[in-house]
Design an enzyme around this catalytic site. Structure first.
Site, short mmCIF file in Angstrom:
data_model
loop_
_atom_site.label_atom_id
_atom_site.label_comp_id
_atom_site.label_asym_id
_atom_site.label_seq_id
_atom_site.Cartn_x
_atom_site.Cartn_y
_atom_site.Cartn_z
CG HIS A 144 -2.09 -0.90 1.14
ND1 HIS A 144 -2.00 -2.22 1.50
CD2 HIS A 144 -3.35 -0.72 0.70
CE1 HIS A 144 -3.18 -2.81 1.30
NE2 HIS A 144 -4.01 -1.92 0.82
CE LYS B 8 -3.87 -0.56 4.79
NZ LYS B 8 -5.15 0.07 5.23
N1 LIG Z 1 -12.88 -0.78 2.59
C1 LIG Z 1 -12.15 -0.38 1.58
O1 LIG Z 1 -12.33 -0.81 0.43
C2 LIG Z 1 -11.10 0.64 1.82
C3 LIG Z 1 -10.84 1.05 3.09
N2 LIG Z 1 -9.94 2.02 3.34
C4 LIG Z 1 -9.82 2.46 4.73
O2 LIG Z 1 -10.57 3.66 4.86
C5 LIG Z 1 -9.98 4.49 5.87
C6 LIG Z 1 -9.69 5.85 5.28
O3 LIG Z 1 -8.69 5.74 4.31
P1 LIG Z 1 -8.11 7.03 3.55
O4 LIG Z 1 -9.22 7.75 2.89
O5 LIG Z 1 -6.97 6.56 2.75
O6 LIG Z 1 -7.58 7.86 4.80
P2 LIG Z 1 -7.42 9.44 4.96
O7 LIG Z 1 -6.50 9.65 6.12
O8 LIG Z 1 -7.10 10.07 3.66
O9 LIG Z 1 -8.89 9.91 5.35
C7 LIG Z 1 -9.46 9.72 6.62
C8 LIG Z 1 -10.45 10.84 6.80
O10 LIG Z 1 -11.17 10.65 8.02
C9 LIG Z 1 -11.16 11.86 8.76
N3 LIG Z 1 -11.26 11.58 10.18
C10 LIG Z 1 -10.31 11.11 11.00
N4 LIG Z 1 -10.78 10.98 12.24
C11 LIG Z 1 -12.06 11.39 12.19
C12 LIG Z 1 -13.08 11.52 13.15
N5 LIG Z 1 -12.87 11.20 14.43
N6 LIG Z 1 -14.29 11.96 12.73
C13 LIG Z 1 -14.52 12.28 11.45
N7 LIG Z 1 -13.58 12.19 10.49
C14 LIG Z 1 -12.37 11.76 10.87
C15 LIG Z 1 -9.86 12.53 8.39
O11 LIG Z 1 -9.93 13.90 8.66
P3 LIG Z 1 -8.62 14.71 9.14
O12 LIG Z 1 -7.77 14.82 7.91
O13 LIG Z 1 -9.17 15.99 9.60
O14 LIG Z 1 -7.98 13.91 10.23
C16 LIG Z 1 -9.78 12.20 6.90
O15 LIG Z 1 -10.54 13.12 6.14
C17 LIG Z 1 -8.76 3.72 6.36
O16 LIG Z 1 -9.12 2.99 7.51
C18 LIG Z 1 -8.44 2.79 5.19
O17 LIG Z 1 -7.73 1.65 5.58
C19 LIG Z 1 -9.26 2.64 2.34
C20 LIG Z 1 -9.47 2.27 1.04
C21 LIG Z 1 -10.39 1.22 0.67
O1 LIG Z 2 -5.79 2.10 3.32
C1 LIG Z 2 -5.99 1.79 2.13
O2 LIG Z 2 -5.65 2.50 1.20
C2 LIG Z 2 -6.69 0.53 1.87
N1 LIG Z 2 -7.17 -0.12 2.88
C3 LIG Z 2 -7.93 -1.31 2.86
C4 LIG Z 2 -7.20 -2.42 3.60
O3 LIG Z 2 -6.62 -2.16 4.66
O4 LIG Z 2 -7.24 -3.57 3.15
C5 LIG Z 2 -8.39 -1.69 1.48
C6 LIG Z 2 -7.46 -1.33 0.37
O5 LIG Z 2 -6.48 -2.30 0.24
C7 LIG Z 2 -6.90 0.08 0.48
#
Ligand SMILES: NC(=O)C1=CN([C@@H]2O[C@H](COP(=O)(O)OP(=O)(O)OC[C@H]3O[C@@H](n4cnc5c(N)ncnc54)[C@H](OP(=O)(O)O)[C@@H]3O)[C@@H](O)[C@H]2O)C=CC1
Ligand SMILES: O=C(O)C1=N[C@H](C(=O)O)C[C@H](O)C1
Length: 267
Positions: free
Chosen positions: A150, A154
């Site tokens: 990743h 991450k």
């Molecule tokens: N299920 C799936 O297919 C996937 C899952 N993921 C997961 O999704 C999550 C987010 O990933 P990603 O977008 O890359 O991460 P980012 O860090 O880019 O985004 C996280 C967001 O959540 C906000 N945030 C953090 N804490 C809080 C809170 N307490 N209340 C409200 N908002 C909050 C952050 O705001 P701020 O910047 O202000 O802290 C930021 O905007 C991760 O856990 C990742 O592993 C990612 C990709 C695919």
């Molecule tokens: O944090 C990410 O970017 C992603 N998180 C998910 C994971 O932890 O498996 C899904 C995807 O691989 C991207």
């Protein structure tokens, strides 16, 4: 029918991707783009959000969306589940790096509300999990290792998807992952029947997972690679549209995709 959605973690990598995907989906409408209460983005216009401004979780409850899509972080999980309950909304939780207690909290939440948990919303990964379950049962003596790569931002390791694939391996062998996981590989000899994990964090890799099944003399590698985050966003919207039609309960992507029934037709 148009499904109304609140996007949690709206300013993040995935939140932005979901808002972009909604803009080109006539069946889904974003009614709240939620950032943390203390964020300086509250009240600012959402890029590509057609007139929306970033709002708080309390604002999202007032907007009464039909479903919340949570791409924030695990620390926000309890508040997000409560807010969905307060709004009478379903919730698709997509965050990874959840503790054991948080996983239990999610499952318990399914007793009172509609919850779908997806460590990975891509259809391909969820199909991979079914294939891995089959392969690990057939190759019952194979050494199995799971590798994932990743981007450098991450936070959690192994990824949620790697753990999902580990669960699939264990299920294929009628085992519990906790009993056979070696965790992230370090020093020491490989134990029989262990599942080991390895994680790479580099540059802008979106998400890659490989399950290696190895016998002396041959090995099978099952790999999934994502080259565009839009895949995750589309899967999350599909899950949201499906979840609003369901009864109270705890669901996973495999329930929505009906993969087990489809695969049973091959038997
Ligand atoms: N299920 C799936 O297919 C996937 C899952 N993921 C997961 O999704 C999550 C987010 O990933 P990603 O977008 O890359 O991460 P980012 O860090 O880019 O985004 C996280 C967001 O959540 C906000 N945030 C953090 N804490 C809080 C809170 N307490 N209340 C409200 N908002 C909050 C952050 O705001 P701020 O910047 O202000 O802290 C930021 O905007 C991760 O856990 C990742 O592993 C990612 C990709 C695919
Ligand atoms: O944090 C990410 O970017 C992603 N998180 C998910 C994971 O932890 O498996 C899904 C995807 O691989 C991207």
């Amino acid at each position: 029918m148009t499904v109304t959605v609140a996007v949690l973690g709206a300013s993040g990598r995935m939140g932005q991707e979901v808002i972009t995907a909604i803009a080109s989906n006539s069946q889904v409408e974003c009614t709240a783009a939620v950032v943390r209460d203390s964020s300086s983005a509250v009240g600012e216009p959402v890029a590509g959000g057609s007139g929306l401004v970033y709002s708080t979780l309390a604002d999202a409850v007032k907007a009464r969306p039909q479903v919340f899509i949570d791409f924030s972080l695990p620390t926000a999980l309890s508040d997000n589940l409560q807010a969905a309950r307060d709004a009478g909304a379903a919730i698709v939780v997509c965050t990874t790096g959840l503790s054991t207690e948080q996983q239990q909290e999610l499952q318990q939440a399914g007793e009172q509300q509609r919850v779908l948990y997806a460590a990975n919303t891509s259809v391909g990964v969820n199909l991979l999990a079914e294939l891995v379950q089959l392969a690990s049962g057939v190759l019952a003596q194979a050494d199995i290792e799971i590798t994932e790569a990743h981007h450098r931002h991450k936070r959690d390791a192994p990824s949620g998807t790697a753990l999902l694939l580990g669960e699939a391996v264990a299920q294929g062998r009628q085992q519990q992952l906790a009993d056979v996981s070696a965790g992230i590989r370090g020093d020491g000899l490989r134990g029989d029947g262990e599942i080991g994990f390895a994680s790479i964090r580099a540059a802008d890799i979106i998400g890659e997972h490989t399950v290696l099944l190895a016998h002396p003399g041959e090995r099978l590698e099952l790999t999934h690679r994502v080259s565009n985050r839009n895949i995750f966003a589309k899967g999350a919207l599909q899950a949201a549209q499906w979840l609003v039609e369901q009864e109270t309960g705890y669901y996973q992507m495999r329930d929505m995709l009906n993969l087990q029934q489809l695969l049973s037709k091959l038997a």
